[in-house]
Design a protein around this motif. Structure first.
Motif, PDB file in Angstrom:
ATOM      1  N   THR A 194       5.527  25.746  37.599  1.00 33.44           N
ATOM      2  CA  THR A 194       6.398  25.185  36.574  1.00 33.44           C
ATOM      3  C   THR A 194       7.793  25.801  36.651  1.00 33.44           C
ATOM      4  OG1 THR A 194       4.591  24.714  35.049  1.00 33.44           O
ATOM      5  CG2 THR A 194       6.781  25.018  34.075  1.00 33.44           C
ATOM      6  N   VAL A 195       8.803  24.941  36.599  1.00 33.23           N
ATOM      7  CA  VAL A 195      10.198  25.377  36.441  1.00 33.23           C
ATOM      8  C   VAL A 195      10.694  24.696  35.167  1.00 33.23           C
ATOM      9  CG1 VAL A 195      12.503  25.462  37.452  1.00 33.23           C
ATOM     10  CG2 VAL A 195      10.480  25.556  38.941  1.00 33.23           C
ATOM     11  N   LEU A 196      10.809  25.474  34.106  1.00 30.10           N
ATOM     12  CA  LEU A 196      11.110  24.925  32.784  1.00 30.10           C
ATOM     13  C   LEU A 196      12.579  25.078  32.448  1.00 30.10           C
ATOM     14  CD1 LEU A 196      10.255  23.828  29.954  1.00 30.10           C
ATOM     15  CD2 LEU A 196       9.954  26.226  29.276  1.00 30.10           C
ATOM     16  N   LEU A 197      13.243  23.957  32.134  1.00 25.67           N
ATOM     17  CA  LEU A 197      14.606  24.018  31.613  1.00 25.67           C
ATOM     18  C   LEU A 197      14.533  24.264  30.114  1.00 25.67           C
ATOM     19  CD1 LEU A 197      17.665  23.672  32.175  1.00 25.67           C
ATOM     20  CD2 LEU A 197      17.388  21.297  31.429  1.00 25.67           C
ATOM     21  N   SER A 198      15.145  25.360  29.683  1.00 26.86           N
ATOM     22  CA  SER A 198      15.176  25.722  28.270  1.00 26.86           C
ATOM     23  C   SER A 198      16.621  25.641  27.791  1.00 26.86           C
ATOM     24  CB  SER A 198      14.621  27.142  28.071  1.00 26.86           C
ATOM     25  OG  SER A 198      14.582  27.481  26.708  1.00 26.86           O
ATOM     26  N   PRO A 199      17.000  24.589  27.077  1.00 33.83           N
ATOM     27  CA  PRO A 199      18.406  24.363  26.744  1.00 33.83           C
ATOM     28  C   PRO A 199      18.832  24.873  25.371  1.00 33.83           C
ATOM     29  CG  PRO A 199      17.185  22.366  26.323  1.00 33.83           C
ATOM     30  CD  PRO A 199      16.184  23.395  26.770  1.00 33.83           C
ATOM     31  N   ALA A 200      17.901  25.396  24.575  1.00 31.11           N
ATOM     32  CA  ALA A 200      18.183  25.763  23.190  1.00 31.11           C
ATOM     33  C   ALA A 200      18.312  27.277  23.044  1.00 31.11           C
ATOM     34  CB  ALA A 200      17.076  25.243  22.286  1.00 31.11           C
ATOM     35  N   PRO A 201      18.808  27.765  21.903  1.00 33.90           N
ATOM     36  CA  PRO A 201      18.880  29.212  21.679  1.00 33.90           C
ATOM     37  C   PRO A 201      17.493  29.855  21.736  1.00 33.90           C
ATOM     38  CG  PRO A 201      20.212  28.039  20.060  1.00 33.90           C
ATOM     39  CD  PRO A 201      19.427  27.004  20.793  1.00 33.90           C
ATOM     40  N   ASN A 202      17.402  30.997  22.388  1.00 35.26           N
ATOM     41  CA  ASN A 202      16.112  31.637  22.605  1.00 35.26           C
ATOM     42  C   ASN A 202      15.438  32.128  21.334  1.00 35.26           C
ATOM     43  OD1 ASN A 202      15.990  31.280  25.375  1.00 35.26           O
ATOM     44  ND2 ASN A 202      16.976  33.220  25.841  1.00 35.26           N
ATOM     45  N   TYR A 203      16.209  32.307  20.257  1.00 32.24           N
ATOM     46  CA  TYR A 203      15.581  32.797  19.031  1.00 32.24           C
ATOM     47  C   TYR A 203      14.780  31.709  18.334  1.00 32.24           C
ATOM     48  CZ  TYR A 203      19.499  30.535  16.595  1.00 32.24           C
ATOM     49  OH  TYR A 203      20.415  29.619  16.138  1.00 32.24           O
ATOM     50  N   HIS A 204      14.967  30.461  18.709  1.00 28.11           N
ATOM     51  CA  HIS A 204      14.242  29.370  18.069  1.00 28.11           C
ATOM     52  C   HIS A 204      12.781  29.406  18.521  1.00 28.11           C
ATOM     53  CE1 HIS A 204      13.794  25.758  15.834  1.00 28.11           C
ATOM     54  NE2 HIS A 204      13.559  24.995  16.879  1.00 28.11           N
ATOM     55  N   ALA A 205      11.891  28.875  17.670  1.00 26.01           N
ATOM     56  CA  ALA A 205      10.456  29.017  17.894  1.00 26.01           C
ATOM     57  C   ALA A 205      10.002  28.464  19.243  1.00 26.01           C
ATOM     58  CB  ALA A 205       9.693  28.326  16.759  1.00 26.01           C
ATOM     59  N   ALA A 206      10.408  27.236  19.562  1.00 30.29           N
ATOM     60  CA  ALA A 206       9.892  26.603  20.772  1.00 30.29           C
ATOM     61  C   ALA A 206      10.355  27.299  22.052  1.00 30.29           C
ATOM     62  CB  ALA A 206      10.264  25.129  20.794  1.00 30.29           C
ATOM     63  N   PRO A 207      11.659  27.588  22.243  1.00 30.19           N
ATOM     64  CA  PRO A 207      12.061  28.297  23.464  1.00 30.19           C
ATOM     65  C   PRO A 207      11.416  29.671  23.585  1.00 30.19           C
ATOM     66  CG  PRO A 207      13.957  27.318  22.396  1.00 30.19           C
ATOM     67  CD  PRO A 207      12.819  27.172  21.437  1.00 30.19           C
ATOM     68  N   PHE A 208      11.313  30.396  22.472  1.00 31.95           N
ATOM     69  CA  PHE A 208      10.698  31.714  22.507  1.00 31.95           C
ATOM     70  C   PHE A 208       9.227  31.605  22.912  1.00 31.95           C
ATOM     71  CE2 PHE A 208       9.476  35.596  19.715  1.00 31.95           C
ATOM     72  CZ  PHE A 208       9.456  36.417  20.831  1.00 31.95           C
ATOM     73  N   THR A 209       8.503  30.698  22.269  1.00 25.63           N
ATOM     74  CA  THR A 209       7.076  30.557  22.541  1.00 25.63           C
ATOM     75  C   THR A 209       6.814  30.070  23.957  1.00 25.63           C
ATOM     76  OG1 THR A 209       6.613  30.125  20.216  1.00 25.63           O
ATOM     77  CG2 THR A 209       4.955  29.399  21.805  1.00 25.63           C
ATOM     78  N   PHE A 210       7.555  29.041  24.390  1.00 27.25           N
ATOM     79  CA  PHE A 210       7.300  28.519  25.735  1.00 27.25           C
ATOM     80  C   PHE A 210       7.828  29.451  26.818  1.00 27.25           C
ATOM     81  CE2 PHE A 210       6.033  24.709  23.588  1.00 27.25           C
ATOM     82  CZ  PHE A 210       5.028  24.229  24.415  1.00 27.25           C
ATOM     83  N   GLY A 211       8.784  30.305  26.471  1.00 28.06           N
ATOM     84  CA  GLY A 211       9.167  31.350  27.412  1.00 28.06           C
ATOM     85  C   GLY A 211       7.993  32.268  27.699  1.00 28.06           C
ATOM     86  N   LEU A 212       7.274  32.664  26.645  1.00 25.03           N
ATOM     87  CA  LEU A 212       6.092  33.502  26.812  1.00 25.03           C
ATOM     88  C   LEU A 212       5.016  32.774  27.608  1.00 25.03           C
ATOM     89  CD1 LEU A 212       5.840  34.971  23.191  1.00 25.03           C
ATOM     90  CD2 LEU A 212       6.555  36.210  25.242  1.00 25.03           C
ATOM     91  N   ILE A 213       4.808  31.494  27.301  1.00 28.15           N
ATOM     92  CA  ILE A 213       3.762  30.722  27.970  1.00 28.15           C
ATOM     93  C   ILE A 213       4.043  30.578  29.464  1.00 28.15           C
ATOM     94  CG2 ILE A 213       2.757  28.411  28.158  1.00 28.15           C
ATOM     95  CD1 ILE A 213       3.039  28.195  25.105  1.00 28.15           C
ATOM     96  N   VAL A 214       5.273  30.185  29.802  1.00 30.43           N
ATOM     97  CA  VAL A 214       5.608  29.938  31.209  1.00 30.43           C
ATOM     98  C   VAL A 214       5.601  31.234  32.007  1.00 30.43           C
ATOM     99  CG1 VAL A 214       7.433  29.147  32.767  1.00 30.43           C
ATOM    100  CG2 VAL A 214       6.864  27.816  30.729  1.00 30.43           C
ATOM    101  N   LEU A 215       6.130  32.314  31.443  1.00 34.99           N
ATOM    102  CA  LEU A 215       6.138  33.585  32.167  1.00 34.99           C
ATOM    103  C   LEU A 215       4.735  34.150  32.319  1.00 34.99           C
ATOM    104  CD1 LEU A 215       9.367  35.204  30.687  1.00 34.99           C
ATOM    105  CD2 LEU A 215       9.058  34.238  32.970  1.00 34.99           C
ATOM    106  N   ALA A 216       3.859  33.927  31.339  1.00 33.44           N
ATOM    107  CA  ALA A 216       2.469  34.355  31.477  1.00 33.44           C
ATOM    108  C   ALA A 216       1.768  33.591  32.601  1.00 33.44           C
ATOM    109  CB  ALA A 216       1.726  34.160  30.158  1.00 33.44           C
ATOM    110  N   ALA A 217       2.202  32.342  32.823  1.00 33.46           N
ATOM    111  CA  ALA A 217       1.605  31.515  33.880  1.00 33.46           C
ATOM    112  C   ALA A 217       2.205  31.795  35.254  1.00 33.46           C
ATOM    113  CB  ALA A 217       1.774  30.036  33.536  1.00 33.46           C
ATOM    114  N   GLY A 218       3.283  32.575  35.305  1.00 33.41           N
ATOM    115  CA  GLY A 218       3.932  32.847  36.585  1.00 33.41           C
ATOM    116  C   GLY A 218       4.952  31.814  36.986  1.00 33.41           C
ATOM    117  N   GLY A 219       5.403  30.978  36.029  1.00 30.25           N
ATOM    118  CA  GLY A 219       6.433  29.989  36.322  1.00 30.25           C
ATOM    119  C   GLY A 219       7.828  30.553  36.181  1.00 30.25           C
TER     120      GLY A 219
END
Length: 487
Positions: A194-219
């Protein structure tokens, strides 16, 4: 999110890339830098159960701070960096951080608001310790007794004051962390490629949460410094993005790029998903015509009470729905007395899990097939002549007007009806329209009592940094019976 689990097998795999600058971190670098930061905190008395507050713009230090906190047993607490000193001080008093990580631009505000060890990313600032100097002499090996940290989020409540929600510290090693949103991740196909484009501020719930999810998966996370529609489309191509995350407002702005010769589509882009507010049917339809059937949607609370999900094919069959609940969570729609209502009947949306019932503050209904539809937010419902009108329904209708680029709908005081409906409209560049045509369009698509009785034109609808419409800001600016630009 435990970088060593990826770094052992794929040390040179990219973990994080800044979209504009191209600055990046491999998993080996993320592992080593987060270890250094964890050692610095430990050497300065920061212990498991303490909080680290992150108050800075999107940058390459973000994943380092999050990873260090998640392997040190800390409450990892991102906050809105647009807050002023007084607003930030309120959050700091509640969070009681042992350490704050900020940036050069924000350091003066943070120093005035927080009584804690403060690290500054970028040029050193008075009252702060340089982030790079703090890391420079620390070991790259793990600290002793690593423990899994916990995510903390602040979500805007109906009172306007942010509410703190902290996950529990589980007391386990970070390598043993349970998977986050496993069913949603599987539906979206998130994995090591997975290569995820995250366009929003990192403090918001979705970018923060999916950052954890994608990095845990090795993306790989491709993080935009700030959202820009043209830059987002370019980043998808330039970085081989496979997944992208949006709020509906971003999709509306992206659609303005459609048809431009300078905008190319990428064959790698196979999954897009939206959350934060219900996505209008017209927006989903237009995105599908442009990108193909790749837009997924999910709905839930920052507090993590539960989520619903709808796939692209389901959205075609159930237009306007935000889907069915995931996992063991149940959706209940209840009346004012807390009693379940029948299918198709509107009420307050609740998530039920583990015997606990949590109201979402949204009005909606469930159809006969179990799909949830949202009608509006209870806090911004307009009551005109004793009849409930939901702004989101009116906004969706007006967005289909050929001249309307963006719109917000509010109630304003009305001597006869209590409140009347006002539309605040941004027009497409180079296109003209008057209030009569906007009102007529609404009446073609809605019952007449739902159509706006007044229209105000503006060039800058107030938006939160996450892209959501700032309803309180909208009311403050345009909520009086007369105002600039009314026609």
């Amino acid at each position: 999110m435990y970088p060593p689990s990826i770094a052992r097998d794929r040390p040179d795999a990219l973990a994080y890339v800044m979209a504009a600058s191209g600055a990046s971190l491999t998993y080996r670098e993320l592992d080593r830098r987060s270890n250094r930061l964890a050692h610095f905190w430990r050497a300065n008395g920061v212990q498991p159960g303490d909080a680290v507050v992150i108050a800075m713009e999107n940058n390459l230090a973000w994943p380092v701070v999050v990873a260090a906190g998640m392997r040190s047993g800390l409450y990892v607490t991102p906050v809105n960096w647009h807050l002023n000193a007084a607003e930030l001080a309120i959050l700091m008093t509640e969070a009681r951080p042992a350490v704050v990580v900020t940036s050069t631009a924000l350091a003066p505000t943070v120093v005035g608001a927080a009584d804690a060890l403060i690290l500054c990313v970028g040029e050193s600032s008075e009252g702060c310790v340089s982030f790079e100097e703090a890391l420079a002499t620390m070991p790259t090996t793990p600290i002793s007794g690593e423990l899994l940290g916990a995510r903390v989020l602040y979500s805007g409540g109906t009172t306007g004051r942010p509410k703190r929600f902290a996950q529990k510290l589980l007391g386990v090693h970070p390598a043993d962390a349970p998977r986050r949103h496993s069913e949603l991740s599987e539906r979206l196909g998130i994995g090591p490629d997975t290569v995820l484009l995250s366009p929003a501020p990192n403090y918001h719930a979705a970018p923060f949460t999916f950052g954890l999810i994608v990095l845990a998966a090795g993306g790989t996370i491709v993080c935009m410094e700030k959202f820009d529609a043209a830059a987002a489309m370019a980043a998808i191509v330039d970085h081989g993005v496979t997944h992208s995350q949006w709020v509906p407002t971003m999709l509306v702005r992206l659609l303005r790029m459609r048809g431009r010769e300078s905008v190319a589509l990428s064959p790698t882009h196979r999954v897009a998903f939206t959350s934060g507010a219900p996505c209008p049917v017209s927006v989903k339809t237009d995105i599908a015509e442009w990108w193909g059937p790749i837009l997924h949607e999910y709905y839930g609370a920052s507090e993590g009470y539960g989520h619903t999900y709808i796939a692209p094919d389901e959205a075609r069959a159930h237009p306007g729905s935000v889907g069915k609940p995931l996992g063991s969570t149940r959706i209940r729609v209840v009346d004012e007395d807390g009693r379940d209502v029948a299918a198709g009947v509107e009420g307050t949306v609740c998530f039920e899990a583990g015997g606990s019932l949590k109201q979402m503050g949204d009005i909606g209904y469930v159809d006969a097939d179990g799909f949830l539809y949202l009608v509006g937010r209870r806090g911004f419902m307009i009551i005109s002549g004793g009849v409930n009108i939901y702004p989101e329904e009116v906004e969706e209708a007006l967005l289909s007007h050929p001249a309307v680029a963006d719109v917000g709908v509010i109630g304003i005081p009305d001597a006869e009806f209590g409140e009347s409906v006002r539309a605040v409209v941004e027009l497409r560049p180079g296109v003209e329209a008057d209030s009569a045509s906007v009102i007529a369009h609404a009446r073609e698509h809605l019952a007449h009592y739902k159509a706006p009785r007044s229209v105000v034109f503006t060039t800058d609808l107030p938006r939160l940094p996450t892209g959501k419409l700032d309803k309180r800001g909208l009311v403050n600016r345009f909520g009086q019976p007369t105002g600039n630009g009314e026609k």
